[in-house]
Design an enzyme around this catalytic site. Structure first.
Site: not given
Ligand code: MN
Length: 233
Positions: A97, A204, A206
């Site tokens: 990001c 994202h 994660e």
């Protein structure tokens, strides 16, 4: 030995740290007030840049848009130094990001400062909650290394991603190439062929650590870090 991976400062680092650990890495969270890029890069096997506020537009020669929200003090300088030093030593680099935007600016590129005002026909790229909600698809260049790292066997891979950004890469930084785009043309991933592992993603990954959609990506990153560590710095 699990590879040591420096994780850029973040207010809520939990998912980044967990995703690295699940993929077999040993994450070390950095402090923007204490850590220096040159020392960090000399001591780790990989670098993960995280999400956050906007990169100062002064760093790419522009005046800040009214929507500008700065990152925490010292993050711009620390993270640009991390990119420069990591590329010098060919330390694996995964940039998420804001991280993808830092990577681009560090290589001389520019950013779209505010997608809704700069690209009126853009789809929604700021869909904050829940963090793993799919916001849009991306088209992945089948010739990119990203396509391989995602574990995509499809010759024209697409991928469903979350999206929490109001900025994006505009002019590409030197030696980067686009590896994925959103349906409105917004750049969603870049990579650097000259590096063993240098990838920026605008979404994202994660946040999907519990359901595992992007575990192959983190595993590819941690494997590159392990190989770098074994090769000796
Ligand atoms: Mn997006």
């Amino acid at each position: 030995m699990r590879p040591r991976i420096a994780v850029a400062p973040n207010r809520r680092p939990g998912d980044y740290l967990a995703a690295i650990r699940l993929a077999g890495g040993d994450p070390v969270l950095l402090d923007p007030n204490l850590d220096r890029g040159v020392e960090v890069v000399a001591a780790v096997d990989g670098v993960l840049l995280t999400g956050g506020g906007d990169v100062s537009p002064h760093l790419y020669g522009e005046v800040p848009d009214p929507t500008f929200v700065p990152a925490e003090a010292h993050r711009d300088a620390l993270e640009i130094e991390l990119v420069v030093r990591a590329l010098e030593r060919d330390v694996p680099l995964l940039c998420v990001c804001r991280g993808a935007q830092v990577l681009n600016v560090a290589l001389g590129g520019t950013l779209v400062q505010d997608i809704p005002t700069a690209i009126p026909r853009a789809i929604a790229h700021h869909v904050p909650y829940p963090t793993d909600l799919v916001a849009h698809e991306i088209a992945v260049d089948p010739a990119s290394r990203l396509a391989r790292w995602l574990g995509a066997g499809d010759p024209h891979p697409t991928c469903a991603v979350n999206s929490r950004h109001h900025q994006a890469i505009k002019r590409l930084g030197e030696s980067l190439r686009v590896s994925a785009t959103a349906p409105d043309g917004v750049i969603e991933a870049v990579e650097r062929d000259a590096s063993r592992f240098c990838l920026g993603v605008q979404w994202h990954p994660e946040n999907f650590r519990k359901t595992g959609e992007f575990r192959p990506l983190f595993e590819a990153f941690v494997a590159a870090c392990a190989a770098f560590g074994h090769g000796g710095r």
